[in-house]
Scaffold this motif. Structure first.
Motif, short mmCIF file in Angstrom:
data_model
loop_
_atom_site.label_atom_id
_atom_site.label_comp_id
_atom_site.label_asym_id
_atom_site.label_seq_id
_atom_site.Cartn_x
_atom_site.Cartn_y
_atom_site.Cartn_z
N MET A 1 9.33 53.59 -23.57
CA MET A 1 9.55 53.48 -25.01
C MET A 1 10.89 54.11 -25.35
SD MET A 1 7.42 55.27 -28.18
CE MET A 1 6.17 54.03 -28.38
N ARG A 2 11.63 53.43 -26.18
CA ARG A 2 12.81 54.04 -26.78
C ARG A 2 12.40 54.45 -28.18
NH1 ARG A 2 19.05 52.86 -26.23
NH2 ARG A 2 18.57 54.25 -24.52
N LEU A 3 12.45 55.75 -28.42
CA LEU A 3 12.05 56.31 -29.71
C LEU A 3 13.26 56.88 -30.41
CD1 LEU A 3 9.86 57.23 -31.77
CD2 LEU A 3 9.70 59.36 -30.43
N TRP A 4 13.56 56.32 -31.57
CA TRP A 4 14.58 56.87 -32.44
C TRP A 4 13.85 57.74 -33.46
CZ3 TRP A 4 19.74 56.19 -31.77
CH2 TRP A 4 20.13 55.16 -30.92
N VAL A 5 14.33 58.95 -33.67
CA VAL A 5 13.74 59.87 -34.65
C VAL A 5 14.80 60.16 -35.70
CG1 VAL A 5 12.67 62.13 -35.01
CG2 VAL A 5 12.26 60.89 -32.87
N LEU A 6 14.48 59.86 -36.95
CA LEU A 6 15.41 60.06 -38.06
C LEU A 6 14.77 60.97 -39.09
CD1 LEU A 6 18.04 59.28 -39.61
CD2 LEU A 6 16.76 57.31 -40.52
N ARG A 7 15.43 62.07 -39.37
CA ARG A 7 14.98 62.91 -40.48
C ARG A 7 15.45 62.26 -41.78
NH1 ARG A 7 16.79 69.01 -42.14
NH2 ARG A 7 15.29 69.24 -43.84
N HIS A 8 14.65 62.36 -42.81
CA HIS A 8 15.02 61.78 -44.10
C HIS A 8 16.35 62.35 -44.59
CE1 HIS A 8 14.22 65.52 -46.24
NE2 HIS A 8 13.17 65.65 -45.44
N GLY A 9 16.99 61.62 -45.49
CA GLY A 9 18.23 62.09 -46.10
C GLY A 9 17.98 63.23 -47.08
N GLN A 10 19.08 63.82 -47.54
CA GLN A 10 18.99 64.92 -48.48
C GLN A 10 18.13 64.52 -49.68
OE1 GLN A 10 22.16 66.03 -51.51
NE2 GLN A 10 22.58 67.52 -49.89
N ALA A 11 17.23 65.42 -50.06
CA ALA A 11 16.30 65.14 -51.17
C ALA A 11 16.51 66.14 -52.30
CB ALA A 11 14.87 65.20 -50.68
#
Length: 157
Positions: A1-11
């Protein structure tokens, strides 16, 4: 599996509840910048926390990549969820190329657990931070970190 992990943008700093915090204009800009990193990556699915800022982040990426498939909301990707449980949920997925949009501290702990086999590793994941992991099966200590980047590294592009 290729897993991309993205944290949300500034909130925004506050809302009636943490889950209702929305992206700021700067957060939207950060996400669009990082979505550019995913152009040409054949994603099978986008999984996202139910929190508003994660949903908005996932939608911006989906639009930028012109993906037709809807975002799948997962209730196991909120800030304080267990990274081991997240790996277990990912192991149940049949897709080979996954983008997970989530929050700190989960994303940092998930990277540490997947790569190092424990949660104490330090993987900086500022808002809109993006990591790429390759692993045969999502499990502790089985992932190879392929990329770790943040909007600050791409501001002049």
């Amino acid at each position: 599996m290729r897993l991309w992990v993205l944290r949300h943008g500034q909130a925004e700093p506050q809302a009636a509840a943490d889950a209702q915090r929305r992206l700021t204009e700067e957060g939207r800009r950060e996400v669009r910048l990082m979505a550019q990193r995913l152009v040409g990556e054949p994603l099978d699915i986008i999984l996202a926390s139910p929190y508003v800022r994660a949903q908005q982040t996932a939608e911006l990426v989906r639009e930028h990549l012109q993906m037709r498939r809807a975002i799948v909301t997962v209730d196991w990707a909120t800030p304080d969820d267990d990274p081991l449980a997240a790996l277990d949920h990912l192991a149940e997925r049949s897709e080979a190329r996954v983008l997970l949009v989530s929050h700190q501290p989960l994303v940092g702990q998930l990277l540490s657990l997947a790569v190092d086999g424990h949660r104490q590793g330090h993987y900086p994941m500022p808002t809109a931070g993006l990591a790429c992991l390759d692993m045969d099966l999502p499990a502790a200590g089985t992932a190879a970190l392929q990329a770790l980047t943040s909007p600050a590294e791409h501001r002049d592009e």
